[in-house]
Design an enzyme around this catalytic site. Structure first.
Site, PDB file in Angstrom:
ATOM      1  N   HIS A  26      -9.080   1.683 -54.670  1.00 25.37           N
ATOM      2  CA  HIS A  26      -7.617   1.740 -54.823  1.00 25.37           C
ATOM      3  C   HIS A  26      -7.181   1.413 -56.253  1.00 25.37           C
ATOM      4  CE1 HIS A  26      -6.389   2.605 -50.658  1.00 25.37           C
ATOM      5  NE2 HIS A  26      -7.564   2.057 -50.386  1.00 25.37           N
ATOM      6  N   SER A 118     -14.984  11.441 -48.394  1.00 30.18           N
ATOM      7  CA  SER A 118     -14.330  12.473 -49.210  1.00 30.18           C
ATOM      8  C   SER A 118     -14.691  13.901 -48.848  1.00 30.18           C
ATOM      9  CB  SER A 118     -14.612  12.258 -50.703  1.00 30.18           C
ATOM     10  OG  SER A 118     -13.909  11.157 -51.144  1.00 30.18           O
ATOM     11  N   ASP A 164     -12.042  10.699 -56.095  1.00 29.15           N
ATOM     12  CA  ASP A 164     -12.909  11.493 -55.224  1.00 29.15           C
ATOM     13  C   ASP A 164     -13.254  12.836 -55.856  1.00 29.15           C
ATOM     14  OD1 ASP A 164     -12.311   9.398 -53.605  1.00 29.15           O
ATOM     15  OD2 ASP A 164     -10.987  10.522 -52.271  1.00 29.15           O
TER      16      ASP A 164
HETATM   17  C1  GLA Z   1      -9.048   7.706 -51.260  1.00 28.18           C
HETATM   18  C2  GLA Z   1      -8.324   8.431 -52.393  1.00 28.18           C
HETATM   19  C3  GLA Z   1      -8.861   7.991 -53.753  1.00 28.18           C
HETATM   20  C4  GLA Z   1      -8.887   6.468 -53.871  1.00 28.18           C
HETATM   21  C5  GLA Z   1      -9.549   5.858 -52.645  1.00 28.18           C
HETATM   22  C6  GLA Z   1      -9.477   4.360 -52.649  1.00 28.18           C
HETATM   23  O1  GLA Z   1     -10.384   8.093 -51.189  1.00 28.18           O
HETATM   24  O2  GLA Z   1      -8.478   9.815 -52.266  1.00 28.18           O
HETATM   25  O3  GLA Z   1      -8.088   8.563 -54.783  1.00 28.18           O
HETATM   26  O4  GLA Z   1      -7.597   5.960 -54.084  1.00 28.18           O
HETATM   27  O5  GLA Z   1      -8.966   6.306 -51.442  1.00 28.18           O
HETATM   28  O6  GLA Z   1     -10.227   3.832 -53.692  1.00 28.18           O
END
Ligand code: GLA
Length: 385
Positions: A26, A118, A164
């Protein structure tokens, strides 16, 4: 499958991986630091260029139907479901001024969905990479990542950061990707746990998370509010020694968010210096401290992810933490090769005792980012680089 669905050979096959983040959660939308790796699980895309402006999408994981769209009519809001991610990338390419047209796209993904690994970035990045090849766009890996993020933010409506997509587009085998979002820097940091008889274990709790459900957006908004109350461009601008002063200036509910971001950036810096010095095992306590911060300050853990972390550490893991956006999904655990089986068995037993559904456990290692895997020339398949 492409031939069955579209009645012709594809022009090529591309792959883009999912990711796990070692540390730096985050922090990306706070202009901060992160350290993801790409995982071996990829989304594969067989693609063929079309010159009639139609975009046809089919997925091995879908309901069998082909989604048929006109590229010229793509606008945010018109496509829902999984198709918004690939269509969004095509829209973003057009919006950025690239001369692109239609394509037939068949997807087959090995990246588990809703597991915090992701799958959406893999889907976006594989489309960006395939279009780059089909239309000879000459895009760099970070450019592909930015287009993929634009698609997710503006077309699919998920306010994610860039981590990601950068991981899926830019990672290399045998390395973690050090990201400094503010500086626009990405660097490969050697990470080969197997050379130290270590293993990075994924524990997918199978509690589905969904970034589109509003909780992620609320956290992001909380961070933005805190940084504006502190008169900063982003929480990135705060260091641990500033926390007492920030505590006096912020409403009580925002301070824990700020504390997580500030301490998490520091954990990334510490982790990177250990990895650069080859001290991989030192990552363990950093992971565990990161989990405590996400559980107590950022509050994105849940009973299953806490249980996986506690049990893994109790059974001998060097460290463990929830990874990804949170609210379920996966835990990573760094374990000695010798302890891997004991840790896995302990986690499975603990989930059974608590009446939780069985988790999915598998080891991962740093894999390469988005790439072309096969070229045309189907008389005899020619392997790409
Ligand atoms: C998701 C979002 C990322 C990042 C993470 C937390 O995966 O897509 O951009 O903010 O949460 O680290």
């Amino acid at each position: 499958m492409f031939r069955n669905v579209f009645g012709a050979h594809p022009d090529g096959i591309w792959a883009a991986p999912g990711r796990v983040n070692l540390i730096g959660e985050h922090t990306d939308y706070n202009d901060g630091l992160a350290l993801p790796i790409a995982i071996p699980q990829t989304t594969l895309l067989a693609a063929r260029r079309r010159d009639d402006g139609q975009l046809r999408l089919h997925s091995a994981q879908g309901d069998g139907r082909v989604v048929d769209l006109a590229v010229a009519e793509l606008t945010p809001g018109v496509v829902t479901s999984w198709a918004a991610y690939p269509a969004g990338v095509v829209w973003a390419l057009g919006e950025a001024g690239h001369r692109i047209g239609g394509a037939d796209l068949h997807f087959d993904s090995m990246v588990p969905t809703g597991a915090g690994l992701s799958s959406s970035a893999a889907l976006e990045c594989v489309v960006a990479c395939a279009y780059d090849g089909l239309y000879d766009l000459g895009l760099s890996a970070p450019e592909l990542a930015r287009l993929a993020q634009r698609a997710e933010n503006a077309f699919a409506g998920v306010p994610c950061g860039i981590m990601d997509q950068m991981a899926s587009a830019c990672c290399t085998a045998g390395a973690a990707l050090y990201l400094d979002v503010r500086a626009g820097v990405h660097e490969q940091v050697p990470f080969a746990p197997e050379e130290r008889d270590l293993r990075l274990l994924i524990i997918d709790t199978r509690v589905k998370h969904d970034l589109g459900d509003g909780a992620y957006a609320a956290l992001r908004a909380g961070c933005e509010q805190a940084s504006s109350l502190l008169g900063l461009a982003a929480l990135r601008d705060l260091s641990p020694s500033d926390l007492p002063r920030a505590g006096r200036m912020l409403p009580a509910h925002l301070l824990p968010l700020v504390r997580h971001i500030v301490t998490e950036n520091a954990r990334v810096t510490e982790a990177v210096s250990h990895l650069r010095a080859g001290r991989i095992a030192e990552l363990g306590p950093i992971l565990t401290a990161g989990h405590a911060s996400l559980r107590d300050d950022y509050r994105i853990s849940c009973a299953e992810t806490d249980l996986a972390v506690e049990t893994a550490i109790g059974a001998g893991a060097l460290g463990a933490r929830i990874t990804g956006g949170g609210f379920g999904g996966s835990v990573i655990a760094l374990v000695d090769d010798d302890a891997a089986e004991t840790v896995g068995a302990a986690v499975i037993a603990a989930f059974r005792t608590h009446g939780f559904q069985a988790p999915n456990l598998f080891p991962v290692f740093p894999a390469p980012g988005a790439r072309r895997v096969e070229r045309a020339g189907w008389g005899g398949v020619e392997l790409g680089p």
